[in-house]
Scaffold this motif. Sequence first.
Motif, PDB file in Angstrom:
ATOM      1  N   ARG A 105       0.832  -1.207   0.000  1.00 58.36           N
ATOM      2  CA  ARG A 105       0.000   0.000   0.000  1.00 58.36           C
ATOM      3  C   ARG A 105       0.864   1.254   0.000  1.00 58.36           C
ATOM      4  O   ARG A 105       0.528   2.254  -0.644  1.00 58.36           O
ATOM      5  CB  ARG A 105      -0.917  -0.009   1.222  1.00 58.36           C
ATOM      6  N   LEU A 108       2.874   1.223  -3.681  1.00 65.72           N
ATOM      7  CA  LEU A 108       2.097   1.150  -4.917  1.00 65.72           C
ATOM      8  C   LEU A 108       0.712   1.779  -4.823  1.00 65.72           C
ATOM      9  O   LEU A 108       0.037   1.932  -5.850  1.00 65.72           O
ATOM     10  CB  LEU A 108       1.956  -0.314  -5.351  1.00 65.72           C
ATOM     11  N   ASN A 110      -2.712   2.078  -5.160  1.00 60.28           N
ATOM     12  CA  ASN A 110      -3.723   1.209  -5.776  1.00 60.28           C
ATOM     13  C   ASN A 110      -3.256   0.638  -7.112  1.00 60.28           C
ATOM     14  O   ASN A 110      -4.053   0.237  -7.939  1.00 60.28           O
ATOM     15  CB  ASN A 110      -5.031   1.986  -5.969  1.00 60.28           C
ATOM     16  N   ARG A 111      -1.914   0.602  -7.316  1.00 59.59           N
ATOM     17  CA  ARG A 111      -1.364   0.029  -8.542  1.00 59.59           C
ATOM     18  C   ARG A 111      -0.865  -1.387  -8.280  1.00 59.59           C
ATOM     19  O   ARG A 111      -0.556  -1.746  -7.148  1.00 59.59           O
ATOM     20  CB  ARG A 111      -0.212   0.894  -9.066  1.00 59.59           C
ATOM     21  N   SER A 112      -0.730  -2.193  -9.308  1.00 58.96           N
ATOM     22  CA  SER A 112      -0.262  -3.566  -9.154  1.00 58.96           C
ATOM     23  C   SER A 112       1.248  -3.654  -9.359  1.00 58.96           C
ATOM     24  O   SER A 112       1.857  -2.794  -9.996  1.00 58.96           O
ATOM     25  CB  SER A 112      -0.981  -4.479 -10.155  1.00 58.96           C
ATOM     26  N   GLY A 113       1.846  -4.705  -8.821  1.00 58.25           N
ATOM     27  CA  GLY A 113       3.278  -4.937  -8.982  1.00 58.25           C
ATOM     28  C   GLY A 113       3.790  -5.891  -7.917  1.00 58.25           C
ATOM     29  O   GLY A 113       3.030  -6.427  -7.113  1.00 58.25           O
ATOM     30  N   ASP A 128      -2.140  -6.782  -6.324  1.00 55.23           N
ATOM     31  CA  ASP A 128      -2.986  -6.466  -7.477  1.00 55.23           C
ATOM     32  C   ASP A 128      -3.610  -5.071  -7.407  1.00 55.23           C
ATOM     33  O   ASP A 128      -4.485  -4.734  -8.194  1.00 55.23           O
ATOM     34  CB  ASP A 128      -4.088  -7.519  -7.653  1.00 55.23           C
ATOM     35  N   GLY A 129      -3.144  -4.264  -6.473  1.00 57.20           N
ATOM     36  CA  GLY A 129      -3.694  -2.925  -6.286  1.00 57.20           C
ATOM     37  C   GLY A 129      -4.706  -2.846  -5.164  1.00 57.20           C
ATOM     38  O   GLY A 129      -5.078  -1.758  -4.734  1.00 57.20           O
ATOM     39  N   ASN A 242       9.413  -3.448  -6.630  1.00 59.08           N
ATOM     40  CA  ASN A 242       9.668  -2.306  -5.754  1.00 59.08           C
ATOM     41  C   ASN A 242      10.195  -2.784  -4.401  1.00 59.08           C
ATOM     42  O   ASN A 242       9.786  -3.841  -3.908  1.00 59.08           O
ATOM     43  CB  ASN A 242       8.377  -1.516  -5.543  1.00 59.08           C
ATOM     44  N   TYR A 280      -2.052   6.682   1.410  1.00 59.87           N
ATOM     45  CA  TYR A 280      -3.055   5.643   1.155  1.00 59.87           C
ATOM     46  C   TYR A 280      -4.243   5.785   2.096  1.00 59.87           C
ATOM     47  O   TYR A 280      -5.407   5.728   1.675  1.00 59.87           O
ATOM     48  CB  TYR A 280      -2.419   4.260   1.312  1.00 59.87           C
ATOM     49  N   TYR A 284      -7.095   6.552  -0.299  1.00 58.35           N
ATOM     50  CA  TYR A 284      -7.505   5.367  -1.021  1.00 58.35           C
ATOM     51  C   TYR A 284      -8.227   4.327  -0.181  1.00 58.35           C
ATOM     52  O   TYR A 284      -8.978   3.527  -0.712  1.00 58.35           O
ATOM     53  CB  TYR A 284      -6.265   4.676  -1.638  1.00 58.35           C
TER      54      TYR A 284
END
Length: 287
Positions: A105, A108, A110-113, A128-129, A242, A280, A284
Motif C-alpha cells: 500500500r 504502490l 492502488n497500482r499492481s506490482g 494487485d492494487g 519495488n 493511502y 484510497y
Amino acid sequence: MQELTLVFDAGSTKTEVGIISASASNVSNVEKRQIPGINPLVVPDEFVLRCLRELEHDTENVANIFFYGAGCASLEICSHVSTLISKVWPTAEVEVSGDMLGAARGLLLNRSGVVCILGTGSNSALYDGVTLVDNIPPLGYILGDEGSGTSLGKRMISDILKRLAPENIRQKFYDETGLTKDMVIENVYRGETPNKFLGSMVPFIKRNIMDPYVRNMAKEVIGSFFDRNLMQYENIKILPVNFAGSIALHFSDIVKEEAASREINIGSIVAKPMDGLIEYHMNYWRK
C-alpha cells in the motif's frame, strides 16, 4: 472534533508511526514518530505494550489504528496484536496486517506490482492494487530471510569465525566490534533478539563494502533473495519490482546489479513506506 488515525509500520528493529489528525471535512495535521521495533514473533507481550504506551499520552481521541507488522503472518498473530493494541486504545477500531501489505500500500497505493522488503528480515509479494495475491513465504531468519540484514550478518560472522574471510577483514571486525567468538555464541543462541544482533553487523559490512570479499559476499546474499524468492513468481520479468527497507536502500547498487543480471525491472527503492501509507489512508482506503 478532531480524531486521530494511527498508522504503524513495525519492523524488527524500528517502528515508525504516522499520526493523522482529521475532522469530518479535512485532514488538519500529519506527524511521524519512531518507537522501538515490534515483532510479536521475537519480543514478549510486555515489550509490545511498553512500546505502544510510549505514544499513549499524546494520542487521545484515537478512532482508527492500522498496524502493519513484521511477524504478523497469520490470523492468530494478527488477532493477538490487535488485542494488545486494544489494551492501550480500547475505543479505537483496529486493523492488523502483515508488513508486506503495508509495503504494498505504501509503495504502490492502488497500482499492481511486486513488492519486497529488505530490512532486518526479508519478504516479497505480488500485489494487485487491492490485496496480496501471491507470496513466497519468507520463513524467518533461521529458514529464510535471504538478502536481509540478519542474513548478511549471519554470513559475515560465520565467515569470520570459520576464517573464510580474509585476514584484514577479520582483524578489522574484531578491532571495530570488540566481539569474541564466545560473545557471538552468547548473543545468537542465548540472547533475547538474535536477529537484531546479527543485523547489527550491517554497519560494518557497509563501511567495508568496497573490499572485494565483502562486496562479493553481499552480492551472494542479496542474490539469493532474487533466486529463492523473486524468481518463483510468474511474469517476474514483466512486472515492476519495488523495494522498501534499510538494506534495499543502503545496498541499492547491488540490488540493481542483481536485478539486471536476471532481467528484472526495478521500480522504486525507499527506506520506509510510511509516506505512502499515510497517503493511502488519507486518499484510497475503503474507496
